[in-house]
Design an enzyme around this catalytic site. Structure first.
Site, PDB file in Angstrom:
ATOM      1  N   VAL A 146       0.829  -1.209   0.000  1.00 44.03           N
ATOM      2  CA  VAL A 146       0.000   0.000   0.000  1.00 44.03           C
ATOM      3  C   VAL A 146       0.863   1.259   0.000  1.00 44.03           C
ATOM      4  O   VAL A 146       0.555   2.228  -0.693  1.00 44.03           O
ATOM      5  CB  VAL A 146      -0.986  -0.010   1.190  1.00 44.03           C
ATOM      6  CG1 VAL A 146      -1.786   1.285   1.244  1.00 44.03           C
ATOM      7  CG2 VAL A 146      -1.926  -1.199   1.083  1.00 44.03           C
ATOM      8  N   CYS A 147       1.963   1.243   0.718  1.00 43.79           N
ATOM      9  CA  CYS A 147       2.864   2.404   0.740  1.00 43.79           C
ATOM     10  C   CYS A 147       3.438   2.647  -0.652  1.00 43.79           C
ATOM     11  O   CYS A 147       3.458   3.784  -1.136  1.00 43.79           O
ATOM     12  CB  CYS A 147       3.980   2.193   1.754  1.00 43.79           C
ATOM     13  SG  CYS A 147       3.408   1.957   3.451  1.00 43.79           S
TER      14      CYS A 147
END
EC number: 1.11.1.24
Length: 168
Positions: free
Chosen positions: A59-60
């Protein structure tokens, strides 16, 4: 302290996000070339602070890619991607992905940014890392939008963060 979750498990941060209409706090973060960057290096441009635990998570990495794409559309705006990753890892990620519209900055030396902004995770598996948050500021450093994602594994609301700049 903010109450957020990681994989559905409750975790806490060291404080709360700064409020809208307040000024950004000064900071000293390390760039990928190992130089020190402060808020003064960016005054005069609109800022999106994309803050996250580690660029080495799905997600980052997605948030950095998404903001890199969006940054090419915005005038007088810089995307500061801030984590506690080592600058070498941040640089390698951007090089491998071909990302050049974001500024990668690290809080690895002191963690002061995370503490000052209330974003340091204080318990759980990600203790010591930064919670996923977005802070948008105008050219003078006045905060015009914030979001602290309630579940670390979720993406931020890109549209809301960008809309505040498109509508400014």
């Amino acid at each position: 302290m903010a109450n957020i979750t990681l994989g559905g498990n409750p975790i806490k941060t060291s404080g709360s996000l700064p409020s809208i209409n307040n000024q950004l706090f000064d900071f000293e973060l390390v760039a990928t070339d190992l130089s020190t960057k402060t808020l003064n290096d960016f005054i005069g441009t609109r800022l999106i602070l994309n803050i996250f635990p580690s660029v080495n998570t799905r997600v980052c990495a997605t948030s950095v890619r998404q903001f890199n794409t969006e940054a090419s559309e915005l005038e007088n705006t810089k995307i500061l991607c801030i984590s506690r990753d080592l600058p070498f890892s941040q640089d390698q990620f951007c090089a491998a992905e071909g990302l050049n519209n974001v500024v990668m900055l690290s809080d690895f030396k002191t963690g002061k940014f995370g503490k000052d902004y209330g974003l340091m995770i204080v318990n759980g598996a990600f203790e010591g890392l930064l919670s996923r948050s977005i802070i948008v500021a105008d050219e003078k450093g006045k905060i015009i939008y914030t979001e602290q994602v309630p579940e670390i594994g979720q993406e931020p609301n890109y549209k809301a963060a960008l809309d505040v700049l498109y509508n400014e």
